[in-house]
Scaffold this active site. Sequence first.
Site, short mmCIF file in Angstrom:
data_model
loop_
_atom_site.label_atom_id
_atom_site.label_comp_id
_atom_site.label_asym_id
_atom_site.label_seq_id
_atom_site.Cartn_x
_atom_site.Cartn_y
_atom_site.Cartn_z
N GLY A 12 -6.50 -1.89 -1.89
CA GLY A 12 -5.94 -0.90 -2.83
C GLY A 12 -5.89 -1.48 -4.23
O GLY A 12 -5.64 -2.67 -4.41
N ASP A 134 2.61 -4.50 -2.83
CA ASP A 134 3.58 -4.64 -1.73
C ASP A 134 4.32 -5.98 -1.75
O ASP A 134 5.35 -6.12 -1.09
CB ASP A 134 2.87 -4.49 -0.37
CG ASP A 134 2.12 -3.18 -0.26
OD1 ASP A 134 2.52 -2.22 -0.92
OD2 ASP A 134 1.12 -3.14 0.49
#
Length: 372
Positions: A12, A134
Amino acid sequence: MNKKIGILTAGGDSPGLNAAIRAVGKRLAAANCQLIGFRDGFEGIAFDRSVVLTGEMLSGILTIGGTILHTSRHKPNKMPLNGKLVDMSEAIIENYRKNRLSCLVCIGGGGTHKSALLLKKAGLNIVTIPKTIDNDLAMTDSSIGFDTALDVATGSIDSLHSTASSHKRIMLVEIMGHRTGWLALGSGIAGGADVILIPEFPYDLNKVAETLLQRSSEGKLFSIVPVAEGALSVSQAAEIAALEAQKAECEDKKKRVEYKQQIDKLTELRHDRIFEVAADLEKLTGLETRVTVLGHLQRGGKPSTVDRLRATVLGRACAEAILDDRFGVMVALRGLDTELVPLEKVAGKRREVTQDHPWVDCARSLGISFGD
Ligand code: F6P
């Protein structure tokens, strides 16, 4: 020209990738080395789609989000081709040699590090740079993109306060983070949340309701509840743990595959789950509840100052490692400095929020509940 180096961004996207590419390129150019970029993650080197990253191409990209090289989640050994997933590792090795590369720089998160280790084992010189909003990569203090995503999530929680207060509502806000709660925890504390739900600490909705009703009885007429996308209830977590235990004990291969499929289904990130949580909370508390899903806004836009700094420091250190012939490593953030960590220590490991983490301790001591 001294050396020719390849670079790609995989997984991502996250703000700060361009700043890292720029720093690697600038430092290598100063050492008379050439940097070529492979497009679309590992696909670029598998199908030899490259671009020479000239000074002109690297100019003006420091503040731009996303990645000028584009990205994909495709793995070297599972690359889509003609409707099938094909192992392209051999083609990658061939293109690495054909391009006479001295090293391939892979900027990415958990998946990218597994792929990078695979290519290292196949004999390629690899250096990686940690990137993920994250913040779940092992062996590095943080990763490129986390700080910007934290800012976005915190800013959104800030904005929810006035509308929550006006309508006296419970506001659930879904925050990314994959299977970890770093983003929800950090933005929750910074945004003044009342309850934070994260995957590492399974929640009991009755306890969450109790906390919210307690607030109500104290005259606090609204509540903000960040929910990490991977958060699980106590019963969901217990079901998964039971299946894991059964799988570990099972000697029948077919049955083990079935257990794995069941576990995958239960741990799948489902963005409708938060709406179920909201409906249940409304029933349990009688308080009006609304849901906001932040989604990809958290990965969009300009990199924050901290991410630009981190990306630049990491990119520069990556170039130094290459010039020193230090391969098979991730350039990790350590305090304000960097450190080289063998890829074996990073790939396949996940950094999770722990009960003794200072942020957790701080949150609890300020009365923030985790519903646990
Ligand atoms: O890993 C970054 C991340 O944004 C996670 O937080 C999220 O679960 C996932 O990627 C979303 O992936 P995609 O953009 O492929 O839908």
